[in-house]
Design a protein around this motif. Sequence first.
Motif, PDB file in Angstrom:
ATOM      1  N   ALA A 295      -9.296  21.748  -3.533  1.00 32.23           N
ATOM      2  CA  ALA A 295      -8.365  22.650  -3.744  1.00 32.23           C
ATOM      3  C   ALA A 295      -7.428  22.932  -2.522  1.00 32.23           C
ATOM      4  O   ALA A 295      -5.901  23.336  -2.360  1.00 32.23           O
ATOM      5  N   TYR A 296      -8.337  23.562  -1.383  1.00 30.92           N
ATOM      6  CA  TYR A 296      -7.152  22.708   0.032  1.00 30.92           C
ATOM      7  C   TYR A 296      -5.925  22.232  -0.020  1.00 30.92           C
ATOM      8  O   TYR A 296      -5.554  22.158   0.201  1.00 30.92           O
ATOM      9  N   VAL A 297      -6.756  20.183  -0.610  1.00 37.33           N
ATOM     10  CA  VAL A 297      -5.425  19.276  -0.305  1.00 37.33           C
ATOM     11  C   VAL A 297      -4.642  19.341  -1.604  1.00 37.33           C
ATOM     12  O   VAL A 297      -3.334  19.460  -1.125  1.00 37.33           O
ATOM     13  N   ALA A 298      -4.926  20.029  -2.762  1.00 44.98           N
ATOM     14  CA  ALA A 298      -3.741  20.169  -3.408  1.00 44.98           C
ATOM     15  C   ALA A 298      -2.763  21.169  -3.464  1.00 44.98           C
ATOM     16  O   ALA A 298      -1.712  21.004  -3.809  1.00 44.98           O
ATOM     17  N   SER A 299      -3.759  22.238  -2.919  1.00 48.40           N
ATOM     18  CA  SER A 299      -2.762  23.190  -2.643  1.00 48.40           C
ATOM     19  C   SER A 299      -1.214  22.621  -1.830  1.00 48.40           C
ATOM     20  O   SER A 299      -0.327  23.672  -1.841  1.00 48.40           O
ATOM     21  N   LYS A 300      -1.373  22.071  -0.923  1.00 49.14           N
ATOM     22  CA  LYS A 300      -0.197  20.988  -0.759  1.00 49.14           C
ATOM     23  C   LYS A 300       0.537  20.562  -1.499  1.00 49.14           C
ATOM     24  O   LYS A 300       2.046  20.212  -1.648  1.00 49.14           O
ATOM     25  N   ARG A 301       0.320  20.824  -2.283  1.00 48.35           N
ATOM     26  CA  ARG A 301       1.128  20.266  -3.475  1.00 48.35           C
ATOM     27  C   ARG A 301       1.589  18.308  -3.622  1.00 48.35           C
ATOM     28  O   ARG A 301       2.935  17.929  -3.384  1.00 48.35           O
ATOM     29  N   VAL A 302       1.099  17.873  -2.357  1.00 46.04           N
ATOM     30  CA  VAL A 302       1.654  16.423  -2.400  1.00 46.04           C
ATOM     31  C   VAL A 302       0.315  15.494  -3.025  1.00 46.04           C
ATOM     32  O   VAL A 302      -0.667  15.401  -2.869  1.00 46.04           O
ATOM     33  N   PHE A 303       0.801  14.396  -3.748  1.00 45.64           N
ATOM     34  CA  PHE A 303       0.043  13.460  -4.190  1.00 45.64           C
ATOM     35  C   PHE A 303       0.241  12.285  -4.361  1.00 45.64           C
ATOM     36  O   PHE A 303       1.526  12.047  -5.401  1.00 45.64           O
ATOM     37  N   PRO A 304       0.368  11.712  -3.412  1.00 39.27           N
ATOM     38  CA  PRO A 304       1.072  10.487  -3.123  1.00 39.27           C
ATOM     39  C   PRO A 304       0.634   9.214  -4.373  1.00 39.27           C
ATOM     40  O   PRO A 304       0.023   9.307  -4.892  1.00 39.27           O
ATOM     41  N   LYS A 305       1.765   8.121  -4.349  1.00 35.30           N
ATOM     42  CA  LYS A 305       2.022   7.917  -5.441  1.00 35.30           C
ATOM     43  C   LYS A 305       0.407   6.017  -4.850  1.00 35.30           C
ATOM     44  O   LYS A 305      -0.013   5.631  -5.936  1.00 35.30           O
ATOM     45  N   SER A 306       0.432   6.165  -3.223  1.00 37.34           N
ATOM     46  CA  SER A 306       0.425   4.653  -3.340  1.00 37.34           C
ATOM     47  C   SER A 306      -1.672   5.479  -3.029  1.00 37.34           C
ATOM     48  O   SER A 306      -1.964   6.339  -2.173  1.00 37.34           O
ATOM     49  N   HIS A 307      -2.035   4.391  -3.809  1.00 34.67           N
ATOM     50  CA  HIS A 307      -4.180   5.345  -3.610  1.00 34.67           C
ATOM     51  C   HIS A 307      -4.754   4.139  -2.435  1.00 34.67           C
ATOM     52  O   HIS A 307      -5.155   3.212  -2.546  1.00 34.67           O
ATOM     53  N   SER A 308      -4.399   4.960  -0.815  1.00 34.28           N
ATOM     54  CA  SER A 308      -4.688   3.753  -0.176  1.00 34.28           C
ATOM     55  C   SER A 308      -4.717   4.597   1.173  1.00 34.28           C
ATOM     56  O   SER A 308      -4.274   6.230   0.762  1.00 34.28           O
ATOM     57  N   LEU A 309      -5.224   4.178   1.112  1.00 39.21           N
ATOM     58  CA  LEU A 309      -5.716   5.465   3.167  1.00 39.21           C
ATOM     59  C   LEU A 309      -5.358   4.624   4.225  1.00 39.21           C
ATOM     60  O   LEU A 309      -6.165   3.179   4.445  1.00 39.21           O
ATOM     61  N   GLY A 310      -4.821   5.216   5.455  1.00 40.84           N
ATOM     62  CA  GLY A 310      -4.820   4.828   6.785  1.00 40.84           C
ATOM     63  C   GLY A 310      -5.453   5.552   7.507  1.00 40.84           C
ATOM     64  O   GLY A 310      -4.969   6.750   7.558  1.00 40.84           O
ATOM     65  N   VAL A 311      -6.292   5.215   8.514  1.00 43.83           N
ATOM     66  CA  VAL A 311      -7.305   5.713   9.529  1.00 43.83           C
ATOM     67  C   VAL A 311      -6.772   5.401  10.255  1.00 43.83           C
ATOM     68  O   VAL A 311      -6.491   4.595  11.343  1.00 43.83           O
TER      69      VAL A 311
END
Lengths: 700, 700
Positions: A295-311
């Motif tokens: 819910a915390y992440v979703a509350s920012k309302r950013v849902f990227p198109k790319s399913h990928s993670l950069g660390v």
Amino acid sequence: MTSLPDIDGLLAPKSVAIIGASDDPTRIGGRPIAAMLRSGYKGRILPVNPKRETVQGVPCYASVADLPEAPDAALIAVPAKLVPETITALGEKGCKAATLFSAGFAETGADGEAAQRDLVALAAQHGLRLLGPNTLGVYNVDIGYYGTFSSSLDTGYPLPGNIGIASQSGAFGAHLGALARDRRLGSSILMTTGNEADISVADAIRWMAESDTTQVICAYMEAINDAPAFLAALDAARAAGKPVFALKAGRSAVGSQAAASHTASLTGDAAVADAVLEDHGAIVVRDPQTMMDYAYVASKRVFPKSHSLGVITVSGGAGIVTSDEAERIGFPMPAMPEAAQSRLKEILPYASPANPLDCTAQALNDPSLLETFTRAALEEGGYGAILSFLTYVAGSPALCETILEATRPLREAYPDRIIAFCALGDPEVLRRYDEAGILVFDDPCRAARALDMACRLGAARERAVRERPGALDVDLPSATPNEAEAQRLLGEAGIPAAPQDAVKSAEAATAAADRMGYPVVLKILSPDILHKSDIGAVRLNLGDADAVREAYAAIEEAVAKKAPAARIEGMLVAKQLSGGVECLMGVSRDPTFGPVAVFGLGGIFVEILNDVAMKPCPFDEETAREMILSIRGAGILQGARGQAPADIDALARMLSKLSRFAAGAGERLVSIDLNPVVAMPEGEGAFALDAVIEVEEGAK
Amino acid sequence: MTSLPDIDGLLAPKSVAIIGASDDPTRIGGRPIAAMLRSGYKGRILPVNPKRETVQGVPCYASVADLPEAPDAALIAVPAKLVPETITALGEKGCKAATLFSAGFAETGADGEAAQRDLVALAAQHGLRLLGPNTLGVYNVDIGYYGTFSSSLDTGYPLPGNIGIASQSGAFGAHLGALARDRRLGSSILMTTGNEADISVADAIRWMAESDTTQVICAYMEAINDAPAFLAALDAARAAGKPVFALKAGRSAVGSQAAASHTASLTGDAAVADAVLEDHGAIVVRDPQTMMDYAYVASKRVFPKSHSLGVITVSGGAGIVTSDEAERIGFPMPAMPEAAQSRLKEILPYASPANPLDCTAQALNDPSLLETFTRAALEEGGYGAILSFLTYVAGSPALCETILEATRPLREAYPDRIIAFCALGDPEVLRRYDEAGILVFDDPCRAARALDMACRLGAARERAVRERPGALDVDLPSATPNEAEAQRLLGEAGIPAAPQDAVKSAEAATAAADRMGYPVVLKILSPDILHKSDIGAVRLNLGDADAVREAYAAIEEAVAKKAPAARIEGMLVAKQLSGGVECLMGVSRDPTFGPVAVFGLGGIFVEILNDVAMKPCPFDEETAREMILSIRGAGILQGARGQAPADIDALARMLSKLSRFAAGAGERLVSIDLNPVVAMPEGEGAFALDAVIEVEEGAK
């Protein structure tokens, strides 16, 4: 406020009557008034208590009839036996929504259940909607409305925000609300539905789907009593772009038992419920922490198109731990392009900038490195989400401003990506990142899981929601048909069986076998024998006419001995297929959700490992293909162990057809079992070798 | 302080010299001094800097030679090129332990690696132990010793306590330290080992195992460079009753790569490492949060004998969610005895007191209910751990004292059980429970997982650590033997094969088959052909002498064609067994840990699902049995699908023997594959149908 005027009054009332109002702010009839006074509720508070002139300083009315207006909402805090007359009075006054705090109804047994049914009927006469009974009530943070007696407010009030919570359980819902508050996540609505005599979690979701203030929905259910309404609510939330995080309790034996004794409801099969909820776009979670992380992440309302993670990391070790978790959950971490790596290595020779991008402790001395690496990850890496492991470095008041300066321009330049920090230290410092739109987690693995969810959701949104295909037109017989008849029905629907013939004599059997070619299978045809192998009424691998004749006699004998009362309709000769992969497909009618299709590999995969995929019927071929490929043993179909790949297209066609058949078969369909289904090598099809359609006897 | 004087000086020095001391408390050479001055280190601080009279107010020396004494510890914060002369000077002065902050050694490539080797040799000449290079250093909270330049101290100092942390990675170790601090968990030691040129995480664990102040050990490793020392350290910790929570990073492809580029070390296979660490009593974790949750519970030093959970709840919903999680992780939640349930139902008629024990919101009005239910759970339920879901109720300042009064006497009366709250609210209120010995979690599922760990550990302590059986006396041939020879070697060790004979002609083959009875299997005997089936050099199911003759010729032809260069030593005739379950057993020599045995079911279970159990060799039959039963598909051996149960005793005997054979075979043993092994029905034994022993050629 929304287009759901029926419960607007309940969730966002302009006036509220409290029946059984108390001057004592710790009593059930006093708590809501104290809370609303404290939080500046702008509506009219209308206490009802025959014994008082004022309640907590607010003018009080002797009875519902004496109220100066029909209140939008009523809170009923009187003993169970006084509830019916209160409902009548409210109905006559013109009130349209009441919250019933009172307990002592369906949760107490049969008498209470009857009383509850009477209440609902009474309320319905007046067009009055009921929340509860046995509910903690509702709050609406935005307007300071607290139609609740939850003592969670004793430890603090919720912060305003866009997370809405709907919960069947009062205390658990309030726990979620308090959890959000303690984590400083803003919430909009908390609605607890208790016994759900009328209004349910489904109504809450539907209302929040339309509400301007709620953008993220958290839902806790023990039972789903009206499945179509519930699924329609999920569909509405998906259409509105609002993720629903659903926790359906009662999956364990102990849990189910506790659920049944709890809110007077029976829970369905958990795996079926999960499959159906996910099919309607909900994200199923199993614990409150994950729900709040999501819910915390979703509350920012950013849902990227790319399913990928950069660390990005200042610690090689943390980069490894995070990569390990990403791999475990299937969150792709593609490497940076070679050119970008070379450039970064020129800037920081000891860096290892593949992904994770380790900018080493050097980033401490030179914060521009953090900006350079993050920009490269966004621009050249193209990752949907960036997770920067900055630990106590970011938590330092001395470095906060520098880190913000390095990150803020990137946050603004890439509004469609997630930027998150794994950071420790002063909560006030960490809050500043959050306010700048940067997510903050203390654990990198939890962060990876939550970011994975957001990217999966973003990627899913890029695909249109699939239209459900139509149900097939099915003319179900009046009782369970024999196998030949079942295969015929399925065959008409486009679900192929191996070449076969129903026969009534050994001679006819050998003639049929000669026609289709050996080897063949022979089995009894009887509507009364569902598990043919168990009584020796199936013979495989019959290589010539003699073998067929011998088998015919042996089956006749076995049936005469083991199932003397069964109605015999002859036998089935079928071509024995070899060289394929054994699978099973089936449908069963779930009491809550209707027909649900199942796919798995044959034998141990299903029996020992429970390795199956499920979907509510009907669905299209693409969905069927995803189901097939989602099982753990899918590698076997794709050609593991040096085998040729199986005809997955044919399986998908068959499974989708089966789902449409089940959807068209109506309520009398109990189950369908195609076991085994043989998937031949690519291009050679898939065939049901056995078929059982179980039908509830009765009028067609 | 401990019996490990070699590194006492490093971890608990009475005097410390800082070479390259800085007056600036933010520089590497200044940070340790500032930290020790702040925290009241009682030892002597001896700065060395040729350019200053004092450093941060402390008298300073121009050179190591000028120091007034041989310091217990030295911190070296000079550039890499000045390190050798500093080491020499310290050695000559009589210093026995130095921490090398300086980077620029093995982590930078071949030159750095050579320089690092030279350093170690130089230090060894003087009996000087080295920590690092490329390390953040060490702190010892108890004595206020801060031999570290970690900026984690900028966001706060650790609280004193009994959790010790050892980490190869500096920043990740400091992250763990900061995480403990932010969660208000007390710690004793943080030691980061960097390049591990000399002192390693193993030394840190060994030291903490003996230290009075450390009771719980958290260890983070990227590579384990000296496995025997590491495992001995784990054994020492286990013997001292101190749990070790181990995070071994580098399990994913990306992670392993990052690990290799990180601290100049290669990581082994993660599954092998996990198996070996667990075999030596470590508890393997995968993320920092779990590590700290476990360390928190363990810091209370209560490890119940009963692996069982009792849940008390004021929310039915929370009870269900917790039960679901307990079932998922295999944490038993037996129901309360019937008599106790009846009694509790008399006290609170609407309660559902099975387990979870729901004492409902009524517990709010009458806190004696909480005491009654908890006492019943402890006394009559006998649970190892009690988890009370009290949420915001417990967090309320108004109720805290009442809840403490209800719980404290039980805490005292049952010192061998865990009592934990799931609670939200004012951190100061929650701390009071913690101080009373009650664990506090905000998430019930996380709590259940951590309590499960403690109860498993407690239950395991009730069982004696198993003695390892001896290695067998094995005379390994000088090169890979053929199958007959392999079977003979294994047979002598008590590992049975199916009845078989090595033959050199078709006539001898049929004679052998006649003797042992049909059907038989025929296969080539050649040390050069490991995968016989792949070239058609195995024939199954030979039912009579003709079939054997035919097969003999066919195999000769296949081998002549597909493996013309192979040395042929005849063929093997073996009785074909049927009706058993196919398994596989094997051993492979791990470069870090030596021979590790593997057990799995045949075919897809291993190839698609990777469903195997592993253990380092040697081990006893009981351990072998546990391995066998730990695989997901174990149900198949226990008689699933209507089959007779397999002879698990025989499998366990065989697997233990195999492990002892491998342990005795020495370093030239590369691997052993018994595939398939057929487990016959109970009482009928288990037999290897194929055996390959791969031997490194060379002197015996």
